[in-house]
Design a protein around this motif. Structure first.
Motif, mmCIF file in Angstrom:
data_model
loop_
_atom_site.group_PDB
_atom_site.id
_atom_site.type_symbol
_atom_site.label_atom_id
_atom_site.label_comp_id
_atom_site.label_asym_id
_atom_site.label_seq_id
_atom_site.Cartn_x
_atom_site.Cartn_y
_atom_site.Cartn_z
ATOM 1 N N GLN A 130 0.859 -1.188 0.000
ATOM 2 C CA GLN A 130 0.000 0.000 0.000
ATOM 3 C C GLN A 130 0.894 1.236 0.000
ATOM 4 O OE1 GLN A 130 -2.027 -1.472 3.600
ATOM 5 N NE2 GLN A 130 -3.951 -1.257 2.482
ATOM 6 N N LYS A 131 0.538 2.222 -0.826
ATOM 7 C CA LYS A 131 1.403 3.395 -1.015
ATOM 8 C C LYS A 131 0.619 4.690 -0.854
ATOM 9 C CE LYS A 131 4.404 1.032 -4.393
ATOM 10 N NZ LYS A 131 5.002 1.118 -5.748
ATOM 11 N N ASP A 132 1.308 5.724 -0.411
ATOM 12 C CA ASP A 132 0.822 7.097 -0.488
ATOM 13 C C ASP A 132 2.033 8.014 -0.576
ATOM 14 O OD1 ASP A 132 1.816 7.392 2.095
ATOM 15 O OD2 ASP A 132 -0.153 7.463 3.054
ATOM 16 N N GLU A 133 1.837 9.327 -0.376
ATOM 17 C CA GLU A 133 2.954 10.265 -0.552
ATOM 18 C C GLU A 133 4.044 10.105 0.492
ATOM 19 O OE1 GLU A 133 -0.333 12.807 1.472
ATOM 20 O OE2 GLU A 133 -0.159 10.962 0.279
ATOM 21 N N PHE A 134 3.777 9.330 1.558
ATOM 22 C CA PHE A 134 4.765 9.153 2.631
ATOM 23 C C PHE A 134 5.571 7.862 2.496
ATOM 24 C CE2 PHE A 134 1.286 11.709 4.418
ATOM 25 C CZ PHE A 134 1.999 12.859 4.712
ATOM 26 N N GLY A 135 5.320 7.109 1.429
ATOM 27 C CA GLY A 135 6.070 5.874 1.224
ATOM 28 C C GLY A 135 5.147 4.690 1.057
ATOM 29 N N GLU A 136 5.627 3.525 1.441
ATOM 30 C CA GLU A 136 4.830 2.319 1.262
ATOM 31 C C GLU A 136 4.942 1.398 2.473
ATOM 32 O OE1 GLU A 136 6.521 0.480 -2.255
ATOM 33 O OE2 GLU A 136 7.681 -0.905 -1.002
ATOM 34 N N ARG A 155 6.893 -1.723 7.712
ATOM 35 C CA ARG A 155 6.769 -0.280 7.517
ATOM 36 C C ARG A 155 8.123 0.417 7.422
ATOM 37 N NH1 ARG A 155 3.449 2.406 10.238
ATOM 38 N NH2 ARG A 155 1.968 0.919 11.115
ATOM 39 N N LYS A 156 9.170 -0.309 7.049
ATOM 40 C CA LYS A 156 10.505 0.312 7.025
ATOM 41 C C LYS A 156 10.642 1.364 5.936
ATOM 42 C CE LYS A 156 12.648 -3.536 4.399
ATOM 43 N NZ LYS A 156 11.618 -4.614 4.584
ATOM 44 N N ASN A 157 9.739 1.354 4.953
ATOM 45 C CA ASN A 157 9.792 2.351 3.884
ATOM 46 C C ASN A 157 8.630 3.346 3.972
ATOM 47 O OD1 ASN A 157 12.128 1.219 2.604
ATOM 48 N ND2 ASN A 157 10.822 -0.411 1.800
ATOM 49 N N TYR A 158 8.173 3.574 5.205
ATOM 50 C CA TYR A 158 7.025 4.462 5.388
ATOM 51 C C TYR A 158 7.306 5.496 6.464
ATOM 52 C CZ TYR A 158 2.163 5.954 5.495
ATOM 53 O OH TYR A 158 1.019 6.700 5.415
ATOM 54 N N PRO A 164 -0.966 3.954 4.914
ATOM 55 C CA PRO A 164 -1.640 4.509 3.741
ATOM 56 C C PRO A 164 -3.155 4.280 3.850
ATOM 57 C CG PRO A 164 0.318 3.305 3.083
ATOM 58 C CD PRO A 164 0.135 3.030 4.537
ATOM 59 N N GLY A 165 -3.910 5.266 3.431
ATOM 60 C CA GLY A 165 -5.364 5.214 3.558
ATOM 61 C C GLY A 165 -5.875 5.951 4.777
ATOM 62 N N PHE A 166 -4.966 6.295 5.686
ATOM 63 C CA PHE A 166 -5.323 7.057 6.879
ATOM 64 C C PHE A 166 -4.749 8.463 6.785
ATOM 65 C CE2 PHE A 166 -5.875 2.767 8.259
ATOM 66 C CZ PHE A 166 -6.808 2.793 9.282
ATOM 67 N N VAL A 167 -5.434 9.393 7.418
ATOM 68 C CA VAL A 167 -4.925 10.759 7.534
ATOM 69 C C VAL A 167 -4.719 11.070 9.009
ATOM 70 C CG1 VAL A 167 -6.034 11.554 5.415
ATOM 71 C CG2 VAL A 167 -7.267 11.732 7.600
ATOM 72 N N LYS A 168 -3.868 12.043 9.272
ATOM 73 C CA LYS A 168 -3.630 12.451 10.654
ATOM 74 C C LYS A 168 -4.934 12.964 11.262
ATOM 75 C CE LYS A 168 -0.279 15.094 13.380
ATOM 76 N NZ LYS A 168 -1.228 15.691 14.329
ATOM 77 N N TRP A 169 -5.218 12.524 12.476
ATOM 78 C CA TRP A 169 -6.437 12.946 13.161
ATOM 79 C C TRP A 169 -6.078 14.009 14.190
ATOM 80 C CZ3 TRP A 169 -9.230 9.632 17.401
ATOM 81 C CH2 TRP A 169 -10.356 10.317 17.869
ATOM 82 N N ASP A 170 -6.409 15.255 13.849
ATOM 83 C CA ASP A 170 -6.207 16.370 14.774
ATOM 84 C C ASP A 170 -7.491 16.588 15.559
ATOM 85 O OD1 ASP A 170 -3.520 17.142 14.118
ATOM 86 O OD2 ASP A 170 -4.303 17.898 12.213
ATOM 87 N N SER A 171 -7.357 16.692 16.872
ATOM 88 C CA SER A 171 -8.532 16.843 17.724
ATOM 89 C C SER A 171 -8.284 17.921 18.760
ATOM 90 C CB SER A 171 -8.838 15.513 18.425
ATOM 91 O OG SER A 171 -9.856 15.673 19.391
ATOM 92 N N ASN A 172 -9.318 18.708 19.043
ATOM 93 C CA ASN A 172 -9.212 19.709 20.097
ATOM 94 C C ASN A 172 -9.360 19.106 21.480
ATOM 95 O OD1 ASN A 172 -8.900 21.868 18.299
ATOM 96 N ND2 ASN A 172 -11.119 22.008 17.992
ATOM 97 N N TYR A 173 -9.830 17.868 21.535
ATOM 98 C CA TYR A 173 -10.075 17.199 22.810
ATOM 99 C C TYR A 173 -8.991 16.146 23.025
ATOM 100 C CZ TYR A 173 -12.386 14.284 26.331
ATOM 101 O OH TYR A 173 -12.680 13.550 27.457
#
Length: 379
Positions: A130-136, A155-158, A164-173
């Motif tokens: 699985q790949k995205d802009e951060f590696g594979e 995950r040595k190349n990530y 991949p498929g997840f985004v960072k979850w920023d939360s105020n709580y």
């Protein structure tokens, strides 16, 4: 918090383990739950986990939604279906909220898959990249007891937040963490006369070794009993005690689990802390409920376990159990089930040199569980 991507230099501490995979540690634990958003809020509020990553409709996931929370090296993936008729929904119907997959961090996901399958494992996920802009990343998986699966994550190349498929979850709580550091072990409940079958699986298929065995004389009360064997990989970072029921006058906790979970599965997750008194005090203040033992347990505690560094007063007030082996002592406490069904619960453990699992506490612990079973009408 970024995920480590390079494998550590890990000493092999159990030389009898064939350890052909090898395993670097627990990457994450995925639970199938009926409401992932609320479950994430619970683990943050009650246990001090932090927001990490998210996948759902906004990221292109059409069938399920996942929230990832982290504390120390512990990552939980909480996944819910987004439509009826899914395998995730069926898992929840059959078992209630519970552990679906244990993801194991490896250097080579394809090799881990091939090595286990050629030794008899049933494939669950063929190796996939699985790949995205951060590696594979590379992932594969095998089936184990019941509907539970083990995933191999490379995950040595990530360099991304999670996968991949997840985004960072920023939360105020973001409630503060409570000192939970890593997964110490995970206990597997299997059916009648199935323990040795799965012990053999861990040895033959995964290269584990047996650390210790407990029979129905070790783990019994007046009413109930169970059998247990502890399996570990070579570096000791992955440990799976395997429990099966044993004959007793009444229904044991393992039988109760099997009835309500509708089959084998992971009964509890033991998480380590470096200060159990502070951690448990904070957990109780946030509403986490623990099993209680009678005050008589503490009357001769120091005679049984010897001198300890901690003050006995808060240990007694919090209901923490203490046990000693040849290498030191440990402190442990167990939550009540955290789901509607009496299935999944957590253990909080602090090791002060001890490598055992609290054998001296078994009678007090299981009597405490029996008191809860009696209240539930399932003893």
């Amino acid at each position: 918090m970024d995920v480590s991507v390079t494998s550590p230099d890990i000493e092999k501490v159990f030389p009898d383990a064939e350890d052909f995979l090898p395993l670097n540690g627990t990457d994450y634990i995925e639970l199938y739950v009926s409401n992932s958003k609320q479950a994430a809020h619970f683990y943050k509020t009650a246990f001090g986990f932090q927001s990490l990553a998210y996948a759902g409709l906004s990221t292109g996931s059409k069938d399920c939604e996942s929230y990832v929370v982290q504390q120390g090296k512990i990552r939980l993936v909480l996944t819910s279906p987004l439509k009826p008729g899914t395998l995730i929904g069926k898992h929840i119907d059959d078992h209630g909220d519970g552990v679906k997959s244990v993801a194991l961090w490896v250097d080579d996901a394809e090799k881990s898959f091939q090595e286990t399958v050629k030794r008899g494992a049933i494939p669950y996920i063929e190796p996939v990249t699985q790949k995205d802009e951060f590696g594979e990343t590379k992932k594969s998986g095998i089936k184990v007891f019941g509907d539970t699966t083990y995933l191999f994550i490379e995950r040595k190349n990530y360099q991304g937040t999670f996968l991949p498929g997840f985004v960072k979850w920023d939360s105020n709580y973001n409630p503060s963490p409570l000192g939970l550091e890593y997964v110490d072990h995970m206990v597997c409940n299997v059916g009648w006369n199935e323990m040795n079958k799965w012990v053999e699986f861990y040895a033959k298929v995964m290269g584990f070794t047996q650390l210790v065995s407990f029979d129905d004389k070790d783990i019994s009360t007046e009413y109930t009993a169970l059998m247990s064997k502890v399996m570990s990989n070579g570096n000791g970072r992955i440990k799976f005690p395997v429990n099966e029921p044993a004959e007793g006058k009444k229904k044991s906790q393992v039988e109760e689990y099997l009835d309500f979970y509708h089959g084998p599965g992971i009964q509890h997750i033991a998480v380590a802390t470096n200060n159990i008194i502070e951690t448990v005090t904070a957990l109780q203040s946030r509403g986490v409920e623990f099993l209680s033992v009678p005050a008589s347990y503490y009357e001769d505690l120091l005679d049984r376990v010897g001198e300890i560094d901690e003050d006995l007063k808060p240990i007694k007030e919090l209901g923490i159990l203490v046990d000693r082996d040849d290498e030191g002592y440990l402190l442990q406490i167990f939550t009540k089930p955290i789901e509607p069904r009496p299935t999944l619960f957590f253990e909080i453990i602090q090791r002060k040199g001890a490598k055992s699992f609290g054998k001296g506490n078994f009678k007090a612990l299981f009597e405490a569980i029996e008191r809860e079973q009696e209240l539930r009408g399932t003893l």
